[in-house]
Enzyme design. Sequence first.
Site, short mmCIF file in Angstrom:
data_model
loop_
_atom_site.label_atom_id
_atom_site.label_comp_id
_atom_site.label_asym_id
_atom_site.label_seq_id
_atom_site.Cartn_x
_atom_site.Cartn_y
_atom_site.Cartn_z
CE1 TYR A 1 6.53 -27.74 23.01
CE2 TYR A 1 8.36 -27.61 22.37
CZ TYR A 1 7.14 -26.89 22.83
OH TYR A 1 6.89 -25.55 22.46
CE LYS B 1 -8.06 -26.28 28.25
NZ LYS B 1 -8.57 -25.72 28.93
CG ASP C 1 -8.79 -22.95 31.47
OD1 ASP C 1 -7.89 -23.87 32.32
OD2 ASP C 1 -9.64 -23.07 30.54
CG ASP D 1 6.69 -23.18 24.67
OD1 ASP D 1 7.43 -21.88 25.19
OD2 ASP D 1 6.48 -23.56 23.29
#
Length: 410
Positions: free
Chosen positions: A157, A224, A277, A301
């Site tokens: 972002y 992640k 995930d 998000d």
Amino acid sequence: MTQHEHGQGEIVAATPAGGLAVPDRPIILYIEGDGTGADIWQATRPVLDAAVAKAYGEGRRIFWQEVLAGEKAFKLSRSYLPVETLTALREYRVALKGPLTTPIGGGFRSLNVTLRQVLDLYACIRPVRYYTGVPSPMKEPEKIDMVIFRENTEDVYAGIEWAANTPEAQRLIHFLNHELGCTLEMSAALGIKPMTERCSKRLIRMALKHAMKHRLASVTLMHKGNIMKYTEGAFQTWGYEVAAELPGGVIPEAEVFTVYQGKRPAGKVVLKDRLADNLFQQVLLRPEEYQVIATPNLNGDYISDALAAQVGGLGMAPGANIGDNCAIFEATHGSAPKYAGQDKVNPSSLILSGAMLLEYLGWDEAAQLIHQSLPRTLKDGIATYDLARLLPGSREVACSEFGQALIDHM
Ligand code: NAD
């Protein structure tokens, strides 16, 4: 500012210890927002005022003060985000904001992102809880009761991107290939994902302190790091470092098994970490195991909207962007322009964000009245179009009528 109601209101001040000094008659700013913003604000304000009046009688009252942003600001001042608005937000510290429209593609940068970055509102906080009566795709939606702390200032972002085949992208690719041993195709588009220890740690610290204050069982670092080792992986490492700085209150999940025979010791917050995930599966399959999620910007998000859907959709989800010096509470959906001015959409997201604002002021009793009246109203079969079509036997009411029904059910 457009209205000068604040004659008898007082400013919410900061205490030397970094807390808030909230007067009984605080001036709270509001940004109406674009599209359906005016509809939901007009339904929301009476609900918040009624909750405060019911909880505290004459003792407390909010003095609402409008500041301009978005299309309304542009019409009046030719600026989508006037300097006076930013100055007022810095000075008055607490605001409630409707949705602001962002043109796709070119044009200006999202006002929402700009507000977060300029005011350093580094945590995007989204409580996700289920209200009885709201249609949900989950079998047991009542098991979901979480708060997401999403880092709000960096990650992808930060907006550092170069389009494919531009001289800038090609120059950078040349540098990466020749100086740092990469093997990128010259035609690639590039984006940069900056993440710092400072910004990651302050976000995680806020999440851990929230869990400690509210005696919640766990905080989970969602990342992640298996793929992005030095950004998302570092987020995880920094998380455990912050936990070690908070003496006594937090223990890593591994310790629950190595030291405490698999049982969380009373009063301790367990710090977990999950790959992004995997966490998406976990919040569907075992939501009761997660109370607070702390995560970098982009993961946050995605999971915020996914979890909102699990408890009934974005029309119901409240949110806030909070920094050390300013807090903006906001509807989490967009401006839904096709319904603008129709007094039709669901005002619950803004109303519940207002309830979060009341809690932020320490006015929990007033917030509680709203949390109680929402399920009561739905149980009586009163709902705006979005929920009415999913609730057999319910009566569809206008946005403003739904606000009034909430007041009647307090
Ligand atoms: P949106 O949330 O405005 O609308 C998508 C659909 O969701 C609507 O057509 C409507 O069917 C439904 N919906 C939204 N709010 C609702 C409500 N309160 N009650 C009932 N149904 C509701 O999303 P969009 O169409 O993708 O975005 C429109 C504009 O809003 C864009 O310019 C976007 O950038 C902006 N936006 C702003 C914010 C913000 O201010 N925080 C957030 C998201 C999108």
